[in-house]
Design a protein around this motif. Structure first.
Motif, mmCIF file in Angstrom:
data_model
loop_
_atom_site.group_PDB
_atom_site.id
_atom_site.type_symbol
_atom_site.label_atom_id
_atom_site.label_comp_id
_atom_site.label_asym_id
_atom_site.label_seq_id
_atom_site.Cartn_x
_atom_site.Cartn_y
_atom_site.Cartn_z
ATOM 1 N N GLY A 194 0.804 -1.367 0.094
ATOM 2 C CA GLY A 194 0.097 0.007 -0.020
ATOM 3 C C GLY A 194 0.846 1.151 0.159
ATOM 4 O O GLY A 194 0.239 2.084 0.188
ATOM 5 N N ASN A 195 2.123 1.122 -0.321
ATOM 6 C CA ASN A 195 2.801 2.322 -0.276
ATOM 7 C C ASN A 195 3.446 2.756 -1.765
ATOM 8 O O ASN A 195 4.132 3.400 -1.886
ATOM 9 C CB ASN A 195 4.150 2.184 0.646
ATOM 10 N N GLU A 196 2.655 2.136 -2.538
ATOM 11 C CA GLU A 196 2.759 2.735 -4.081
ATOM 12 C C GLU A 196 1.424 2.701 -4.798
ATOM 13 O O GLU A 196 0.431 2.134 -4.240
ATOM 14 C CB GLU A 196 3.797 1.396 -4.743
ATOM 15 N N GLY A 197 1.337 3.324 -5.673
ATOM 16 C CA GLY A 197 0.175 3.521 -6.715
ATOM 17 C C GLY A 197 -0.772 4.567 -6.218
ATOM 18 O O GLY A 197 -0.573 5.231 -5.165
ATOM 19 N N ALA A 198 -2.136 4.521 -6.533
ATOM 20 C CA ALA A 198 -3.009 5.327 -6.287
ATOM 21 C C ALA A 198 -3.257 5.360 -4.751
ATOM 22 O O ALA A 198 -3.324 4.533 -4.104
ATOM 23 C CB ALA A 198 -4.462 4.916 -6.846
ATOM 24 N N GLY A 199 -3.249 6.850 -4.130
ATOM 25 C CA GLY A 199 -3.557 6.906 -2.822
ATOM 26 C C GLY A 199 -2.026 6.886 -2.050
ATOM 27 O O GLY A 199 -2.115 7.574 -0.905
ATOM 28 N N ALA A 200 -0.994 6.786 -2.912
ATOM 29 C CA ALA A 200 0.345 6.611 -2.363
ATOM 30 C C ALA A 200 1.262 7.541 -3.077
ATOM 31 O O ALA A 200 2.580 7.393 -2.856
ATOM 32 C CB ALA A 200 0.821 5.422 -1.925
ATOM 33 N N VAL A 201 0.851 8.389 -3.951
ATOM 34 C CA VAL A 201 1.799 9.209 -4.805
ATOM 35 C C VAL A 201 1.569 10.725 -4.467
ATOM 36 O O VAL A 201 0.557 11.170 -4.301
ATOM 37 C CB VAL A 201 1.235 8.862 -6.293
ATOM 38 N N ASP A 202 2.866 11.280 -4.699
ATOM 39 C CA ASP A 202 2.767 12.590 -4.531
ATOM 40 C C ASP A 202 3.106 12.970 -5.872
ATOM 41 O O ASP A 202 4.359 13.400 -6.286
ATOM 42 C CB ASP A 202 3.892 13.196 -3.534
ATOM 43 N N ALA A 203 2.369 13.816 -6.797
ATOM 44 C CA ALA A 203 2.458 14.049 -8.080
ATOM 45 C C ALA A 203 3.376 15.141 -8.043
ATOM 46 O O ALA A 203 3.581 15.596 -9.039
ATOM 47 C CB ALA A 203 1.075 14.511 -8.564
ATOM 48 N N PHE A 204 3.296 16.203 -6.984
ATOM 49 C CA PHE A 204 4.089 17.261 -7.019
ATOM 50 C C PHE A 204 5.515 17.131 -6.438
ATOM 51 O O PHE A 204 6.302 18.221 -6.506
ATOM 52 C CB PHE A 204 3.189 18.287 -5.923
ATOM 53 N N ASP A 205 6.009 15.955 -6.256
ATOM 54 C CA ASP A 205 7.463 15.626 -5.947
ATOM 55 C C ASP A 205 8.092 16.169 -7.000
ATOM 56 O O ASP A 205 7.888 16.008 -8.400
ATOM 57 C CB ASP A 205 7.693 14.110 -5.799
ATOM 58 N N PRO A 206 9.216 17.066 -7.060
ATOM 59 C CA PRO A 206 10.003 17.601 -7.751
ATOM 60 C C PRO A 206 10.502 16.700 -9.050
ATOM 61 O O PRO A 206 10.300 16.991 -10.306
ATOM 62 C CB PRO A 206 11.262 18.298 -7.316
ATOM 63 N N ALA A 207 11.051 15.526 -8.601
ATOM 64 C CA ALA A 207 11.395 14.351 -9.724
ATOM 65 C C ALA A 207 10.168 14.141 -10.535
ATOM 66 O O ALA A 207 10.444 13.840 -11.700
ATOM 67 C CB ALA A 207 12.011 13.241 -8.704
ATOM 68 N N ARG A 208 9.110 13.846 -10.093
ATOM 69 C CA ARG A 208 7.905 13.318 -10.681
ATOM 70 C C ARG A 208 7.493 14.616 -11.664
ATOM 71 O O ARG A 208 7.174 14.352 -12.751
ATOM 72 C CB ARG A 208 6.738 12.908 -9.802
ATOM 73 N N ARG A 209 7.464 15.763 -11.237
ATOM 74 C CA ARG A 209 7.113 16.900 -12.270
ATOM 75 C C ARG A 209 8.262 16.956 -13.147
ATOM 76 O O ARG A 209 7.888 17.279 -14.448
ATOM 77 C CB ARG A 209 7.191 18.227 -11.241
ATOM 78 N N ARG A 210 9.439 16.796 -12.893
ATOM 79 C CA ARG A 210 10.599 16.718 -14.062
ATOM 80 C C ARG A 210 10.229 15.658 -15.133
ATOM 81 O O ARG A 210 10.151 15.817 -16.270
ATOM 82 C CB ARG A 210 11.936 16.697 -13.459
ATOM 83 N N ALA A 211 9.987 14.463 -14.485
ATOM 84 C CA ALA A 211 9.427 13.325 -15.435
ATOM 85 C C ALA A 211 8.346 13.594 -16.296
ATOM 86 O O ALA A 211 8.255 13.196 -17.407
ATOM 87 C CB ALA A 211 9.291 12.098 -14.543
ATOM 88 N N ALA A 212 7.418 14.188 -15.568
ATOM 89 C CA ALA A 212 5.902 14.586 -16.267
ATOM 90 C C ALA A 212 6.107 15.548 -17.474
ATOM 91 O O ALA A 212 5.757 15.362 -18.684
ATOM 92 C CB ALA A 212 5.075 14.865 -15.552
ATOM 93 N N ARG A 213 7.104 16.713 -17.102
ATOM 94 C CA ARG A 213 7.415 17.585 -18.095
ATOM 95 C C ARG A 213 8.063 16.965 -19.378
ATOM 96 O O ARG A 213 7.894 17.137 -20.669
ATOM 97 C CB ARG A 213 8.298 18.817 -17.482
ATOM 98 N N ALA A 214 9.098 16.298 -18.869
ATOM 99 C CA ALA A 214 10.039 15.581 -20.062
ATOM 100 C C ALA A 214 9.036 14.511 -20.861
ATOM 101 O O ALA A 214 9.168 14.578 -22.171
ATOM 102 C CB ALA A 214 11.042 14.715 -19.450
ATOM 103 N N PHE A 215 8.123 13.923 -20.316
ATOM 104 C CA PHE A 215 7.319 12.963 -21.082
ATOM 105 C C PHE A 215 6.417 13.719 -21.939
ATOM 106 O O PHE A 215 5.994 13.373 -23.094
ATOM 107 C CB PHE A 215 6.379 11.969 -19.939
ATOM 108 N N ALA A 216 5.865 14.476 -21.455
ATOM 109 C CA ALA A 216 4.701 15.635 -22.182
ATOM 110 C C ALA A 216 5.452 15.997 -23.355
ATOM 111 O O ALA A 216 5.077 16.326 -24.692
ATOM 112 C CB ALA A 216 4.308 16.770 -21.411
ATOM 113 N N GLY A 217 6.972 16.453 -23.278
ATOM 114 C CA GLY A 217 7.791 17.054 -24.321
ATOM 115 C C GLY A 217 7.914 15.849 -25.512
ATOM 116 O O GLY A 217 7.759 16.305 -26.574
ATOM 117 N N ARG A 218 8.069 14.812 -25.096
ATOM 118 C CA ARG A 218 8.316 13.734 -26.098
ATOM 119 C C ARG A 218 7.052 13.278 -26.632
ATOM 120 O O ARG A 218 7.104 12.856 -27.914
ATOM 121 C CB ARG A 218 8.821 12.410 -25.411
ATOM 122 N N ALA A 219 5.873 13.390 -25.953
ATOM 123 C CA ALA A 219 4.811 13.095 -26.655
ATOM 124 C C ALA A 219 3.990 14.127 -27.601
ATOM 125 O O ALA A 219 3.058 13.846 -28.182
ATOM 126 C CB ALA A 219 3.519 12.635 -25.401
#
Length: 220
Positions: A194-219
């Motif tokens: 229960g420490n991964e997946g839905a309900g256990a994610v911080d979408a605002f974590d800087p590393a996740r934000r960087r990954a999301a921006r990079a993914f959006a750029g590739r897509a």
């Protein structure tokens, strides 16, 4: 058509075309023209999945709500989207989530994906076809994080030429290795401690934000 500025930031919870039209008139604007509808004829939906005669009902964890989806990997992945919306954006209420339907009437080809149970819409009356810019910035961060986490297996209607921000669809064909891999990953989270997946994610974590921006750029 773009309803930016006449979104739920100005009127929350308009639940029908009549309510939306009345609100637009109240604000001095013209009601948006309804998109032309058509009947989807092919035996497959626009993403290559077979149109279904029926689909199983699946519980959305934590919400008490259910949605009809194609059984298997498609349901696993799309339920993850709905769970994260429920946990991180807003509580799901009765009638918020629409999945499989037998109604072949569509306004855009991507809506045919409901016929195959390979897409769902979360609050489609809030975020209808043609409306864009209705998500708050923090909500958009979560959506982008979900898309990144699912490695392009899910496409979001907000990115389409004719947008529908309520719409999430499986973006690969049935049996695609990436779909299977993502479904296995989600299955591991669901059966884990229960420490991964839905309900256990911080979408605002800087590393996740960087990954999301990079993914959006590739897509893009």
């Amino acid at each position: 058509m773009n309803l930016t500025g006449l979104s739920r930031r100005r009127f929350i919870g308009a639940t029908s075309g009549v309510a939306v039209a009345a609100t637009l008139v109240e604000f001095g604007g013209a009601a948006p023209a309804l998109a032309d509808s058509r009947t989807w004829q092919p035996a497959t939906s626009s993403n290559g999945w077979s149109v279904l005669d029926h689909a199983g009902s699946h519980a959305i964890e934590g919400s008490g709500e259910h949605v009809s989806l194609a059984d298997g990997d498609a349901a696993t992945v799309l339920l993850h989207v709905a769970r994260r919306f429920h946990y991180e954006i807003d509580t799901l209420r009765p009638g918020d989530v629409h999945g499989w339907t037998a109604d072949r009437t569509v306004t855009e080809p991507y809506e045919s994906n409901y016929l195959s149970g390979s897409a769902l819409a979360i609050r489609p009356t809030w975020y209808p076809v043609g409306a864009k810019g209705n998500l708050y910035p923090n909500e958009l961060v979560v959506v982008r994080d979900i898309l990144t986490e699912l490695d392009g297996v899910v496409a979001w209607g907000g990115d389409f030429t004719t947008p529908k921000e309520s719409h999430f669809e499986i973006a690969v064909r049935p049996g695609h290795p990436r779909l299977k891999g993502v479904a296995r990953k989600i299955g591991g989270w669901n059966s884990g401690p229960g420490n991964e997946g839905a309900g256990a994610v911080d979408a605002f974590d800087p590393a996740r934000r960087r990954a999301a921006r990079a993914f959006a750029g590739r897509a893009s």
